[in-house]
Design a protein around this motif. Structure first.
Motif, PDB file in Angstrom:
ATOM      1  N   VAL A 242       2.509  -1.923  -3.013  1.00  0.00           N
ATOM      2  CA  VAL A 242       1.106  -1.668  -3.355  1.00  0.00           C
ATOM      3  C   VAL A 242       0.911  -0.159  -3.470  1.00  0.00           C
ATOM      4  CG1 VAL A 242      -1.291  -1.956  -2.643  1.00  0.00           C
ATOM      5  CG2 VAL A 242       0.403  -3.733  -2.107  1.00  0.00           C
ATOM      6  N   PHE A 243       0.277   0.251  -4.577  1.00  0.00           N
ATOM      7  CA  PHE A 243       0.003   1.671  -4.805  1.00  0.00           C
ATOM      8  C   PHE A 243      -1.498   1.919  -4.783  1.00  0.00           C
ATOM      9  CE2 PHE A 243       4.148   0.975  -6.753  1.00  0.00           C
ATOM     10  CZ  PHE A 243       4.868   2.054  -6.295  1.00  0.00           C
ATOM     11  N   THR A 244      -1.862   3.082  -4.250  1.00  0.00           N
ATOM     12  CA  THR A 244      -3.274   3.443  -4.122  1.00  0.00           C
ATOM     13  C   THR A 244      -3.539   4.814  -4.716  1.00  0.00           C
ATOM     14  OG1 THR A 244      -5.052   3.828  -2.529  1.00  0.00           O
ATOM     15  CG2 THR A 244      -2.828   4.360  -1.814  1.00  0.00           C
ATOM     16  N   ARG A 245      -4.806   5.089  -5.006  1.00  0.00           N
ATOM     17  CA  ARG A 245      -5.197   6.419  -5.469  1.00  0.00           C
ATOM     18  C   ARG A 245      -5.527   7.342  -4.312  1.00  0.00           C
ATOM     19  NH1 ARG A 245      -7.613   2.887  -9.068  1.00  0.00           N
ATOM     20  NH2 ARG A 245      -6.883   3.080 -11.228  1.00  0.00           N
TER      21      ARG A 245
ATOM     22  N   LEU B  68      -1.521 -10.014   2.079  1.00  0.00           N
ATOM     23  CA  LEU B  68      -1.235  -8.700   2.652  1.00  0.00           C
ATOM     24  C   LEU B  68      -2.533  -8.130   3.202  1.00  0.00           C
ATOM     25  CD1 LEU B  68       1.034  -7.143  -0.140  1.00  0.00           C
ATOM     26  CD2 LEU B  68       1.697  -8.594   1.794  1.00  0.00           C
ATOM     27  N   ARG B  69      -2.540  -7.819   4.499  1.00  0.00           N
ATOM     28  CA  ARG B  69      -3.702  -7.216   5.138  1.00  0.00           C
ATOM     29  C   ARG B  69      -3.375  -5.764   5.474  1.00  0.00           C
ATOM     30  NH1 ARG B  69      -3.562 -12.548   7.016  1.00  0.00           N
ATOM     31  NH2 ARG B  69      -5.488 -13.712   6.527  1.00  0.00           N
ATOM     32  N   PHE B  70      -4.347  -4.874   5.229  1.00  0.00           N
ATOM     33  CA  PHE B  70      -4.147  -3.455   5.463  1.00  0.00           C
ATOM     34  C   PHE B  70      -4.925  -3.015   6.699  1.00  0.00           C
ATOM     35  CE2 PHE B  70      -4.376  -4.092   0.742  1.00  0.00           C
ATOM     36  CZ  PHE B  70      -3.000  -4.127   0.542  1.00  0.00           C
TER      37      PHE B  70
ATOM     38  N   PRO C 158       7.501 -14.191   5.312  1.00  0.00           N
ATOM     39  CA  PRO C 158       6.651 -13.264   4.553  1.00  0.00           C
ATOM     40  C   PRO C 158       7.029 -11.799   4.771  1.00  0.00           C
ATOM     41  CG  PRO C 158       5.299 -14.973   5.515  1.00  0.00           C
ATOM     42  CD  PRO C 158       6.681 -15.163   6.080  1.00  0.00           C
ATOM     43  N   THR C 159       7.540 -11.455   5.956  1.00  0.00           N
ATOM     44  CA  THR C 159       7.914 -10.062   6.214  1.00  0.00           C
ATOM     45  C   THR C 159       9.038  -9.594   5.300  1.00  0.00           C
ATOM     46  OG1 THR C 159       9.399 -10.774   7.991  1.00  0.00           O
ATOM     47  CG2 THR C 159       7.161 -10.150   8.623  1.00  0.00           C
ATOM     48  N   ASN C 160       9.792 -10.533   4.723  1.00  0.00           N
ATOM     49  CA  ASN C 160      10.869 -10.153   3.808  1.00  0.00           C
ATOM     50  C   ASN C 160      10.333  -9.463   2.552  1.00  0.00           C
ATOM     51  OD1 ASN C 160      12.740 -11.283   5.521  1.00  0.00           O
ATOM     52  ND2 ASN C 160      13.004 -13.163   4.343  1.00  0.00           N
TER      53      ASN C 160
ATOM     54  N   ARG D  92       4.370   1.060   4.471  1.00  0.00           N
ATOM     55  CA  ARG D  92       4.682  -0.308   4.879  1.00  0.00           C
ATOM     56  C   ARG D  92       4.179  -0.642   6.276  1.00  0.00           C
ATOM     57  NH1 ARG D  92       7.812  -2.175   0.896  1.00  0.00           N
ATOM     58  NH2 ARG D  92       8.871  -0.611  -0.387  1.00  0.00           N
ATOM     59  N   GLU D  93       4.090   0.381   7.126  1.00  0.00           N
ATOM     60  CA  GLU D  93       3.595   0.112   8.481  1.00  0.00           C
ATOM     61  C   GLU D  93       2.110  -0.232   8.495  1.00  0.00           C
ATOM     62  OE1 GLU D  93       3.912   4.663   8.007  1.00  0.00           O
ATOM     63  OE2 GLU D  93       5.082   2.871   7.497  1.00  0.00           O
TER      64      GLU D  93
END
Length: 257
Positions: free
Chosen positions: A252-255, A121-123, A82-84, A65-66
Motif C-alpha cells: 500500500v502506497f500513500t501520499r 488490512l487495518r492501519f 493472511p500475514t503472508n 509494514r509494522e
C-alpha cells in the motif's frame, strides 16, 4: 451574381477542406513519428512521471509494514495465513478457503461469501491511500508459479463492497512473476481496506525435478552462506495443475510524508 457568389463560397469551402486535410495529415504524421521513434520504455517513463505505477511509485511512500495488520480466513494456518501477504517475502502466499470441488477441478474455487475470501488490512492510523499493488500467485519459483493457480478478478473496497474497484489481474510470464500489479488507486483517507478474490486462473501441467513435488524425500546440502541447497530429482515427473491461488504480497502506497 448569386451564381458567382455560390461558386466563390464553394471554392472557399474546398480551400478550407484542403487546409484541414493537410493539417490533419501533419498531426497524424507527427503522432506516427512519435510512436516510431519513442520506445515503449520511454513512453512508460513519460506516463509514470505524472501517474505513479506499481513498477515506479514515484512521489509515493510505502505504508510501513509494522503499521499494517492483515486479517482474514485462510486455506490453512500458518501455511497460507493472511500475514503472508504483508511479510515482505514473495515466497509465502495468502490463500483463502477453497471449495472442496477445487481439488477435482484442479482449479481454486472460492466460496461465494465475502467473509471467506477477503483479506482486510487495518492501519494504526488513517492514511491517504494512493495506490494498492499485489503480487499474484506463488512467486517462489518459475515452476511453482506456473503449476499453481493465480487470482483473476480482485475487488478492493473500503466501506462497502458495492463501492469497490474491480480489476482483472494478468498471468505474468515467468521472467516477470515478481512484478506487482495495480488493484486500486486514490482510495482517500482510510483506516482499513479489504481485498476480495472473486475467481481464479487454473495453473498449468508442468515437468518438475523437485524430489518432494515428485513424492520423494529431498536431500539437502549446507552452503557456506548458511543456506541449504535441495538435491535435484534426476528423473523428474509431471504435476497436474495445483488448485491453490492467492496473493504473495500486498503493498500500500500513500501520499503522506
Amino acid at each position: 451574381m448569386s451564381v458567382r457568389k455560390s461558386r466563390r463560397d464553394e471554392a472557399g469551402s474546398m480551400s478550407e477542406g484542403v487546409v484541414t486535410g493537410v493539417l490533419s495529415g501533419l498531426v497524424t504524421a507527427g503522432l506516427i513519428a512519435l510512436f516510431t521513434f519513442v520506445s515503449r520504455d520511454q513512453l512508460a517513463e513519460l506516463v509514470t512521471r505524472r501517474y505513479p505505477t506499481c513498477d515506479a511509485p514515484r512521489g509515493l511512500t510505502e505504508v510501513p509494514r509494522e503499521l499494517v495488520h492483515p486479517d482474514g480466513e485462510a486455506l490453512s494456518s500458518p501455511d497460507y495465513s493472511p500475514t503472508n501477504a504483508t511479510d515482505g517475502y514473495l515466497g509465502s502466499t495468502w490463500i483463502p478457503p477453497l471449495r472442496p470441488e477445487s481439488f477435482d477441478a484442479h482449479q481454486a474455487l472460492y466460496y461465494n461469501s465475502v467473509d471467506r475470501n477477503t483479506l482486510t488490512l487495518r492501519f494504526d492510523r488513517s492514511v491517504d491511500v494512493a495506490l494498492v499493488c499485489v503480487n499474484n500467485g506463488a512467486a517462489i519459483s518459475g515452476t511453482i508459479y506456473q503449476n499453481w493457480g493465480k487470482a483473476r478478478t480482485v475487488s478492493v473496497w473500503t466501506r462497502h463492497d458495492s463501492d469497490a474497484q474491480v480489476t482483472t489481474l494478468r498471468v505474468q510470464p515467468t521472467e516477470a512473476l515478481q512484478v506487482p500489479q495495480q488493484v486500486a488507486r486514490d482510495l482517500g483517507q482510510v483506516q482499513q481496506l479489504s481485498i476480495t478474490l472473486l475467481d481464479s486462473y487454473a495453473g498449468l501441467r508442468v515437468e518438475t525435478y523437485d524430489p518432494q513435488s515428485c513424492g520423494f524425500e529431498a536431500d539437502y546440502t549446507d552452503l557456506p552462506d548458511g543456506e541449504q541447497a535441495k538435491s535435484r530429482y534426476t528423473d523428474g515427473c509431471f504435476r497436474a495443475p495445483i488448485p491453490r491461488a492467492g496473493l504473495s504480497e500486498v503493498t500500500v502506497f500513500t501520499r503522506d510524508d
